[in-house]
Design a protein around this motif. Structure first.
Motif, PDB file in Angstrom:
ATOM      1  N   MET A 198       0.842  -1.199   0.000  1.00 32.28           N
ATOM      2  CA  MET A 198       0.000   0.000   0.000  1.00 32.28           C
ATOM      3  C   MET A 198       0.876   1.248   0.000  1.00 32.28           C
ATOM      4  O   MET A 198       1.702   1.440   0.886  1.00 32.28           O
ATOM      5  N   THR A 199       0.720   2.111  -0.984  1.00 34.72           N
ATOM      6  CA  THR A 199       1.386   3.405  -1.011  1.00 34.72           C
ATOM      7  C   THR A 199       0.328   4.489  -0.819  1.00 34.72           C
ATOM      8  O   THR A 199      -0.824   4.302  -1.218  1.00 34.72           O
ATOM      9  N   PRO A 200       0.690   5.596  -0.216  1.00 35.83           N
ATOM     10  CA  PRO A 200      -0.315   6.639   0.052  1.00 35.83           C
ATOM     11  C   PRO A 200      -0.934   7.177  -1.237  1.00 35.83           C
ATOM     12  O   PRO A 200      -0.227   7.523  -2.175  1.00 35.83           O
ATOM     13  N   ASP A 201      -2.254   7.233  -1.304  1.00 43.28           N
ATOM     14  CA  ASP A 201      -2.934   7.850  -2.437  1.00 43.28           C
ATOM     15  C   ASP A 201      -3.606   9.132  -1.964  1.00 43.28           C
ATOM     16  O   ASP A 201      -3.511   9.513  -0.789  1.00 43.28           O
ATOM     17  N   ALA A 202      -4.286   9.822  -2.864  1.00 43.58           N
ATOM     18  CA  ALA A 202      -4.875  11.115  -2.532  1.00 43.58           C
ATOM     19  C   ALA A 202      -5.907  10.993  -1.417  1.00 43.58           C
ATOM     20  O   ALA A 202      -5.967  11.840  -0.507  1.00 43.58           O
ATOM     21  N   ALA A 203      -6.728   9.938  -1.461  1.00 46.63           N
ATOM     22  CA  ALA A 203      -7.768   9.773  -0.444  1.00 46.63           C
ATOM     23  C   ALA A 203      -7.156   9.539   0.935  1.00 46.63           C
ATOM     24  O   ALA A 203      -7.615  10.094   1.940  1.00 46.63           O
ATOM     25  N   PHE A 204      -6.106   8.717   0.966  1.00 45.33           N
ATOM     26  CA  PHE A 204      -5.449   8.450   2.248  1.00 45.33           C
ATOM     27  C   PHE A 204      -4.773   9.709   2.772  1.00 45.33           C
ATOM     28  O   PHE A 204      -4.854  10.013   3.972  1.00 45.33           O
ATOM     29  N   LEU A 205      -4.100  10.447   1.902  1.00 43.07           N
ATOM     30  CA  LEU A 205      -3.423  11.669   2.339  1.00 43.07           C
ATOM     31  C   LEU A 205      -4.426  12.693   2.869  1.00 43.07           C
ATOM     32  O   LEU A 205      -4.155  13.395   3.854  1.00 43.07           O
ATOM     33  N   HIS A 206      -5.585  12.761   2.237  1.00 42.28           N
ATOM     34  CA  HIS A 206      -6.626  13.671   2.716  1.00 42.28           C
ATOM     35  C   HIS A 206      -7.090  13.246   4.106  1.00 42.28           C
ATOM     36  O   HIS A 206      -7.259  14.089   5.010  1.00 42.28           O
ATOM     37  N   ALA A 207      -7.312  11.951   4.289  1.00 46.99           N
ATOM     38  CA  ALA A 207      -7.753  11.451   5.590  1.00 46.99           C
ATOM     39  C   ALA A 207      -6.681  11.666   6.650  1.00 46.99           C
ATOM     40  O   ALA A 207      -6.979  12.048   7.793  1.00 46.99           O
ATOM     41  N   ALA A 208      -5.417  11.439   6.268  1.00 50.44           N
ATOM     42  CA  ALA A 208      -4.316  11.631   7.216  1.00 50.44           C
ATOM     43  C   ALA A 208      -4.179  13.094   7.599  1.00 50.44           C
ATOM     44  O   ALA A 208      -3.867  13.425   8.756  1.00 50.44           O
ATOM     45  N   ALA A 209      -4.416  13.999   6.653  1.00 47.26           N
ATOM     46  CA  ALA A 209      -4.378  15.435   6.958  1.00 47.26           C
ATOM     47  C   ALA A 209      -5.476  15.796   7.951  1.00 47.26           C
ATOM     48  O   ALA A 209      -5.272  16.625   8.851  1.00 47.26           O
ATOM     49  N   ALA A 210      -6.651  15.186   7.792  1.00 47.28           N
ATOM     50  CA  ALA A 210      -7.725  15.412   8.758  1.00 47.28           C
ATOM     51  C   ALA A 210      -7.315  14.905  10.141  1.00 47.28           C
ATOM     52  O   ALA A 210      -7.628  15.529  11.163  1.00 47.28           O
ATOM     53  N   GLY A 211      -6.608  13.790  10.165  1.00 43.32           N
ATOM     54  CA  GLY A 211      -6.114  13.274  11.435  1.00 43.32           C
ATOM     55  C   GLY A 211      -5.121  14.212  12.085  1.00 43.32           C
ATOM     56  O   GLY A 211      -5.146  14.416  13.304  1.00 43.32           O
ATOM     57  N   LEU A 212      -4.247  14.811  11.276  1.00 43.92           N
ATOM     58  CA  LEU A 212      -3.289  15.787  11.801  1.00 43.92           C
ATOM     59  C   LEU A 212      -4.020  16.991  12.380  1.00 43.92           C
ATOM     60  O   LEU A 212      -3.671  17.502  13.458  1.00 43.92           O
ATOM     61  N   GLY A 213      -5.049  17.453  11.679  1.00 42.96           N
ATOM     62  CA  GLY A 213      -5.827  18.582  12.184  1.00 42.96           C
ATOM     63  C   GLY A 213      -6.496  18.274  13.509  1.00 42.96           C
ATOM     64  O   GLY A 213      -6.523  19.117  14.423  1.00 42.96           O
ATOM     65  N   ALA A 214      -7.027  17.053  13.636  1.00 39.42           N
ATOM     66  CA  ALA A 214      -7.675  16.668  14.891  1.00 39.42           C
ATOM     67  C   ALA A 214      -6.668  16.617  16.035  1.00 39.42           C
ATOM     68  O   ALA A 214      -6.952  17.060  17.154  1.00 39.42           O
ATOM     69  N   GLY A 215      -5.490  16.082  15.749  1.00 36.83           N
ATOM     70  CA  GLY A 215      -4.450  16.063  16.771  1.00 36.83           C
ATOM     71  C   GLY A 215      -4.028  17.460  17.179  1.00 36.83           C
ATOM     72  O   GLY A 215      -3.780  17.736  18.365  1.00 36.83           O
ATOM     73  N   ALA A 216      -3.951  18.372  16.196  1.00 34.46           N
ATOM     74  CA  ALA A 216      -3.587  19.762  16.486  1.00 34.46           C
ATOM     75  C   ALA A 216      -4.630  20.427  17.373  1.00 34.46           C
ATOM     76  O   ALA A 216      -4.291  21.180  18.301  1.00 34.46           O
ATOM     77  N   LEU A 217      -5.912  20.156  17.131  1.00 32.25           N
ATOM     78  CA  LEU A 217      -6.974  20.729  17.966  1.00 32.25           C
ATOM     79  C   LEU A 217      -6.861  20.226  19.403  1.00 32.25           C
ATOM     80  O   LEU A 217      -7.039  20.995  20.356  1.00 32.25           O
ATOM     81  N   LEU A 218      -6.576  18.946  19.558  1.00 28.72           N
ATOM     82  CA  LEU A 218      -6.397  18.400  20.900  1.00 28.72           C
ATOM     83  C   LEU A 218      -5.199  19.053  21.586  1.00 28.72           C
ATOM     84  O   LEU A 218      -5.251  19.374  22.783  1.00 28.72           O
TER      85      LEU A 218
END
Length: 261
Positions: free
Chosen positions: A1-21
């Protein structure tokens, strides 16, 4: 599995959630004047990005439920242990030193020096969880080995932490060195268990095709052995424990082994 656009978008959302916490924790630290509360939130700075990524990715894979449940178990245990250990205590000496070096206006500087950095590190550490949860690859034998290593590591660090807490709870041990139980064979058995946890989770991600997430366990190992773990702790504890130099001489720092002569 290599990162695709959908995964990168989801991972960016995860980064944002961590930043809010992280920002919410920073706000609480300003009110309490205690930056060390970030340690109690560390497990969730890893867990939250993984959970959000799995929720946002178009279709979670067969490993999602298992890896997220294991990560939640790890986060709850670690954060609970740290919060219990820190109860009623002032700001940790390590953070007091950071505070002194960065005054004036440390309250604002800590937002990026401590909390922003922790959020970024938590997101990187969470990479195997995010990738394993998103991968459609079927389960394999390597998954079983990774899960077994995770279970071993979690049990090892749990026992080590419990032994140390019991030792510290006895006033007679105030000036003594903990060299019993697992601590007889390693000066930092809890760190050894933590590394086993993340190498085990990486093996699950590797089995899912995400070999590139190896940065997570590598970073964990380097931080514990070379940066914020062993060096920082031993620099602080040596002067406070007269027998620690002898303990260092006869006991391995990390991998449990027989006592040195």
């Amino acid at each position: 599995m290599t990162p695709d656009a959908a995964f990168l978008h989801a991972a960016a959302a995860g980064l944002g959630a961590g930043a809010l916490l992280a920002v919410a924790t920073w706000a609480a630290s300003v009110r309490r004047r205690d930056v060390s509360i970030v340690d109690g939130v560390w497990g969730f700075l890893v867990l939250v990005p993984a959970v959000v990524t799995a929720a946002v990715v178009p279709q979670a894979g067969p490993r999602a439920g298992v890896v997220l449940a294991l990560a939640a178990l790890w986060a709850l245990r670690l954060s609970g242990h740290i919060a219990w250990r820190h109860r009623g205590q002032p700001e940790d000496r390590r953070y007091q030193a950071i505070r002194r070096r960065n005054e004036p206006h440390f309250a604002w500087k800590s937002l990026y020096l401590v909390f922003g950095l922790q959020a970024l590190l938590g997101w990187i550490i969470a990479a195997p969880l995010m990738a394993a949860a998103a991968s459609p690859a079927p389960w394999g034998a390597l998954d079983a080995f990774g899960l077994a290593l995770f279970a071993f590591g979690l049990a090892f660090e749990t026992v080590a932490d419990a032994q140390l807490a019991r030792f510290r709870g006895d006033p007679r041990n105030r000036e003594r060195v903990m060299d019993r139980g697992l601590w007889r064979y390693s000066r930092h058995p809890n760190y050894f268990g933590e590394c086993c946890v993340w190498w085990g989770l990486w093996l699950v991600a590797f089995a899912a095709g995400a070999w590139w997430t190896v940065l997570s366990p590598l970073l964990t190992t380097v931080l514990l052995l070379r940066v914020s773990g062993v060096p920082l702790l031993e620099r602080d504890i040596g002067p406070r424990r007269p027998g620690y130099a002898d303990y260092v001489r006869r006991t391995p720092a990390f991998v449990p082994w027989r006592l040195k002569r």
